[in-house]
Design an enzyme around this catalytic site. Structure first.
Site, PDB file in Angstrom:
ATOM      1  N   THR A 121       4.736 -12.625   2.847  1.00  0.00           N
ATOM      2  CA  THR A 121       6.105 -12.128   2.901  1.00  0.00           C
ATOM      3  C   THR A 121       7.068 -13.116   2.257  1.00  0.00           C
ATOM      4  O   THR A 121       7.996 -12.713   1.546  1.00  0.00           O
ATOM      5  CB  THR A 121       6.504 -11.858   4.367  1.00  0.00           C
ATOM      6  OG1 THR A 121       5.641 -10.851   4.895  1.00  0.00           O
ATOM      7  CG2 THR A 121       7.944 -11.399   4.477  1.00  0.00           C
ATOM      8  N   GLU A 180       3.110  -5.393  -1.179  1.00  0.00           N
ATOM      9  CA  GLU A 180       2.244  -5.302   0.005  1.00  0.00           C
ATOM     10  C   GLU A 180       2.142  -6.711   0.552  1.00  0.00           C
ATOM     11  O   GLU A 180       1.486  -7.573  -0.031  1.00  0.00           O
ATOM     12  CB  GLU A 180       0.871  -4.729  -0.378  1.00  0.00           C
ATOM     13  CG  GLU A 180       0.084  -4.244   0.840  1.00  0.00           C
ATOM     14  CD  GLU A 180      -0.825  -5.299   1.408  1.00  0.00           C
ATOM     15  OE1 GLU A 180      -0.381  -5.973   2.373  1.00  0.00           O
ATOM     16  OE2 GLU A 180      -1.946  -5.452   0.933  1.00  0.00           O
ATOM     17  N   CYS A 204      -4.901  -8.813   4.876  1.00  0.00           N
ATOM     18  CA  CYS A 204      -3.553  -8.513   5.381  1.00  0.00           C
ATOM     19  C   CYS A 204      -3.601  -7.546   6.555  1.00  0.00           C
ATOM     20  O   CYS A 204      -2.868  -7.708   7.535  1.00  0.00           O
ATOM     21  CB  CYS A 204      -2.691  -7.923   4.268  1.00  0.00           C
ATOM     22  SG  CYS A 204      -2.289  -9.110   2.962  1.00  0.00           S
TER      23      CYS A 204
END
Length: 472
Positions: free
Chosen positions: A223, A243, A277
């Site tokens: 992120t 993503e 993830c």
């Protein structure tokens, strides 16, 4: 050792400097990759720009056939690519490792190639005909991570070229070799300049995402880095598919069978050594089942073999790089210092290895960083709960929202809980399963947009509406 080059416009782009790539299992050299300059990035983008008019002018069917040729080429080099991948990433050749990843890349390519790019008729009556067309964007920049380097590159590249775009792909400097080889193979069947590669330092990522000639960035990664990509893309108002991080919660309801769900829980959390993830990152278990689920997970985990990826018995490999290893280690230590109980595994004192033991942690500390931060490694915190409303609130009390799961024998209960979770995907009695025909993406800080399926394909296009007069 492997030695590959960047490809720009179908030609080798030579560099004077090289990146050294480490084998995480042995800590020996896996190979070398080019360290390109910012000026060479301009050359690569120029090659993709030059190829765009011819590629976008092909018929939809012609591009479809080219993508099928890519799948055939990758299939012919399945084991070669898998061996490169294991050498640089560490995952086993077998189990759900490198052969699985390359197989997935081939299957994803074929499925995406089979999709149609439609022309939708919005109106056709006495007042006229209105058509909605999908037009390619131009040059798409792809920035990929080190955990699933080949598969994620395919997720970026194939939808982009299928819809008429050209691509510049920048793989992670930790795992560039398998992607570079894959793009070499693609260039054996695609027109020059349709897919291009660039490897180098972190500065290339910012320059690629800020470049005026690049119309879209597709990024998979953390992120924090995704926010940087978004900032650098803002000046040119690029299209974005991001993503990003996940801290997926699983909730075990009181009626679940601990022994039956233990294998699914384990692989949901530890597939690819937890370096995924959408892996299960925190597990909430009803207090009536807590000790039984902990015991079942310890029993199952104790049977899983961790070792070198070329050992045919290995099911999990090392953590891919030192930075990630140290983060995982620090989170485990912090959790223990906060009062958590080690059920299996634990921190590592040896600084000469990247192998981290499968670690299960029992914690009831609401401030445990192992629960609130994404560990991205072979560690799972297990948290007891008593109240359903409270545990749903705890699962949602996180900046991430990629995936979640519910474990129960009651489908009606599962649906009710699933609908309350703030995440892009919810699985029932499994975790992390993705499919090429199903859109995948996150909410909150887990990203923007979706990949896969028709929705992911069309995310690589602009809409053009054509108004026509009524037919005579």
């Amino acid at each position: 050792m492997y030695f590959f080059n960047n490809i720009a416009g179908g030609q080798v782009l030579s560099t004077s400097e090289r990146l050294l790539v480490t084998n995480p299992s042995t800590l020996d050299m896996a190979g070398e990759a080019p360290k390109a300059s910012l000026e060479q990035l301009d050359q690569v983008i120029a090659a993709a720009t030059a190829a765009f008019p011819g590629w976008s002018a092909l018929s939809d069917g012609e591009r479809q056939q080219y993508c099928m040729k890519v799948a055939d080429k990758l299939e012919a080099h399945h084991e070669e690519l898998a061996r490169i991948l294991t050498t640089e990433q560490g995952k086993p050749m077998g189990a759900m490792g490198s052969m699985f990843e390359i197989g997935g890349a081939i299957a994803w390519t074929r499925y995406t190639a089979s999709l149609e790019v439609p022309v939708d008729v919005l109106q056709d009556d006495a007042n006229g005909r209105v058509e909605m067309h999908r037009k390619p964007l131009g040059v798409v920049g792809s920035i990929t991570p080190w955990n699933w380097p080949v598969l994620i590159a395919i997720w970026h590249i194939i939808p982009a070229i299928r819809t008429g775009n050209t691509v510049v792909c920048k793989p992670s400097p930790y795992t560039p070799l398998s992607t570079l080889r894959m793009i070499e193979l693609m260039n054996e069947v695609l027109p020059a300049g349709v897919v291009n590669s660039i490897t180098g330092g972190d500065e290339l990522g910012g320059a690629l995402s800020g470049h005026a000639a690049v119309q879209k960035i597709v990024f998979t990664g953390s992120t924090a880095t995704g926010k940087k990509v978004m900032r650098s893309s803002s000046e040119t108002l690029k299209r974005l598919t991001l993503e990003l991080g996940g801290n997926d919660a699983g909730i075990v309801l009181p009626d679940a069978d601990p022994a039956a769900i233990a294998p699914g829980l384990f692989w949901g959390a530890f597939n690819n050594n937890g370096q995924t993830c959408a892996a299960l990152k925190r597990l909430y278990v009803h207090e009536s089942q807590y000790e039984a689920v902990c015991d079942a997970l310890v029993a199952f985990a104790s049977t899983v073999v961790v070792g070198d990826g070329f050992n045919e018995k290995s099911e999990l490999g090392p953590v891919q790089n030192r930075m990630q290893f140290d983060k995982v280690n620090q989170l485990v230590r912090a959790s223990i210092e906060g009062g958590s109980r080690v059920l299996l595994g634990g921190p590592v004192d040896d600084s000469n290895t990247l192998f981290f033991p499968i670690t299960l942690i029992a914690t009831n500390n609401p401030d445990d960083p192992l629960v609130h931060e994404e560990q991205f490694g072979p560690v799972l915190p297990i948290i007891p709960y008593s109240d359903l409303d409270a545990v749903v609130a705890a699962a949602n009390n996180n900046d991430n929202g990629l995936g979640g799961s519910v474990w129960t024998n009651n489908l009606e209960s599962a649906r009710a809980v699933a609908g309350r979770l703030e995440c892009g995907s919810v699985w029932i009695n499994k975790h992390g399963a993705i499919q090429p025909n199903v859109p995948f993406g996150g909410v909150k800080c887990s990203g923007i947009g979706v990949e896969f399926g028709q929705e992911g394909l069309l995310a690589n296009t602009n809409i053009q509406v054509v108004f026509l007069p009524a037919s005579a």
